[in-house]
Design an enzyme around this catalytic site. Sequence first.
Site, PDB file in Angstrom:
ATOM      1  N   ASP A 219      72.355  75.135  86.177  1.00  0.00           N
ATOM      2  CA  ASP A 219      71.173  74.647  85.475  1.00  0.00           C
ATOM      3  C   ASP A 219      70.025  74.302  86.420  1.00  0.00           C
ATOM      4  O   ASP A 219      68.961  73.886  85.989  1.00  0.00           O
ATOM      5  CB  ASP A 219      71.545  73.416  84.633  1.00  0.00           C
ATOM      6  CG  ASP A 219      70.478  73.055  83.610  1.00  0.00           C
ATOM      7  OD1 ASP A 219      69.888  73.985  83.020  1.00  0.00           O
ATOM      8  OD2 ASP A 219      70.236  71.855  83.389  1.00  0.00           O
ATOM      9  N   SER A 241      66.002  72.418  79.020  1.00  0.00           N
ATOM     10  CA  SER A 241      67.031  73.339  78.534  1.00  0.00           C
ATOM     11  C   SER A 241      67.287  73.090  77.052  1.00  0.00           C
ATOM     12  O   SER A 241      67.351  71.944  76.602  1.00  0.00           O
ATOM     13  CB  SER A 241      68.328  73.138  79.316  1.00  0.00           C
ATOM     14  OG  SER A 241      68.109  73.283  80.708  1.00  0.00           O
ATOM     15  N   GLN A 291      70.449  81.255  79.280  1.00  0.00           N
ATOM     16  CA  GLN A 291      69.880  79.994  78.823  1.00  0.00           C
ATOM     17  C   GLN A 291      68.538  80.232  78.157  1.00  0.00           C
ATOM     18  O   GLN A 291      67.752  81.066  78.625  1.00  0.00           O
ATOM     19  CB  GLN A 291      69.695  79.022  79.991  1.00  0.00           C
ATOM     20  CG  GLN A 291      69.175  77.652  79.579  1.00  0.00           C
ATOM     21  CD  GLN A 291      68.990  76.710  80.763  1.00  0.00           C
ATOM     22  OE1 GLN A 291      67.898  76.519  81.251  1.00  0.00           O
ATOM     23  NE2 GLN A 291      70.093  76.120  81.216  1.00  0.00           N
TER      24      GLN A 291
END
Length: 300
Positions: A219, A241, A291
């Site tokens: 991430d 996110s 993502q």
Amino acid sequence: MTERPDPGILLDVDGVPRGQTVLDELMRLLELEQLEVDLFRGTSPATSPVRVFGGQVAAQALVAAGRTVEPDRGVHSLHAYFIRGGDPSRPIVFRTERVRDGRSFSTRRVLAIQGGEAIFALSASFQLEQEGLEHSVPLAAGVPTPQDLPSIGDRVVSGAGAAWIERVPRSLDIRFVDEPVWTEDRVATDEPLRAWMKADGRLPDDPLRHVCLLTYISDLTLLGSVVGRHDLSSTALQMASLDHAMWFHQAFRADEWLLYECWSPAASGGRGLAQGRFFTRDGLLVASTMQEGLVRLPRR
């Protein structure tokens, strides 16, 4: 009187703590406290941003799932949604649901709760080791080795750092192949953005710990690839996110160098889609990520 740093802590060239001691602190953060059967509690580090880092809550949720699965079953995929921003000053409770245990696969769902409200949801699948077909895309040719690239400390000393990265203890060694999206003098590119990453120390042999740390790492730079295709700095944008998915293809060690290659195929409606791949130094693809994130321009 000036407080002297702990002599047992290794300092980067810019004076920020790094190395095994800092890595051990991160891994303790991911261990979680068991409150009851299938119920766990985690915390955030003292040096946290305004919101809980998404990679942290994802890794902690995966730990909560893995604690309920037999050790001979390794995680092969996860799918997650970031529902609310977490408060790093408060603990997070992780509630695990044992969805199914079959002959080859186990499925778990985890809900991360803070203040009585869900902030994150994860589904993970675990598989008994099996044989099957094998193939992989190759690593791109001509990528510089991590030893040929500046460390984060080197970047800060040279004036190419950023405020968020200058003060955070470094449990990871990150070497950017391409100019980071938070620098002002970078230019837009349609090429993937790459960085070598590894734990800045040694990890135990437990495969779940390596997978959970890679989930944490995944991430860090993935959503930045959306910005990479535009001629601006990520510091000028609001980014967060929204959802995250990972697939683990081969065994790996997160304390050995892995090349993270990230690229964004699309962006629209204040959202951006990013995909990433992790390669070992000998070119083996070990994990893939996807993502979608919030990428908002500043209000006029």
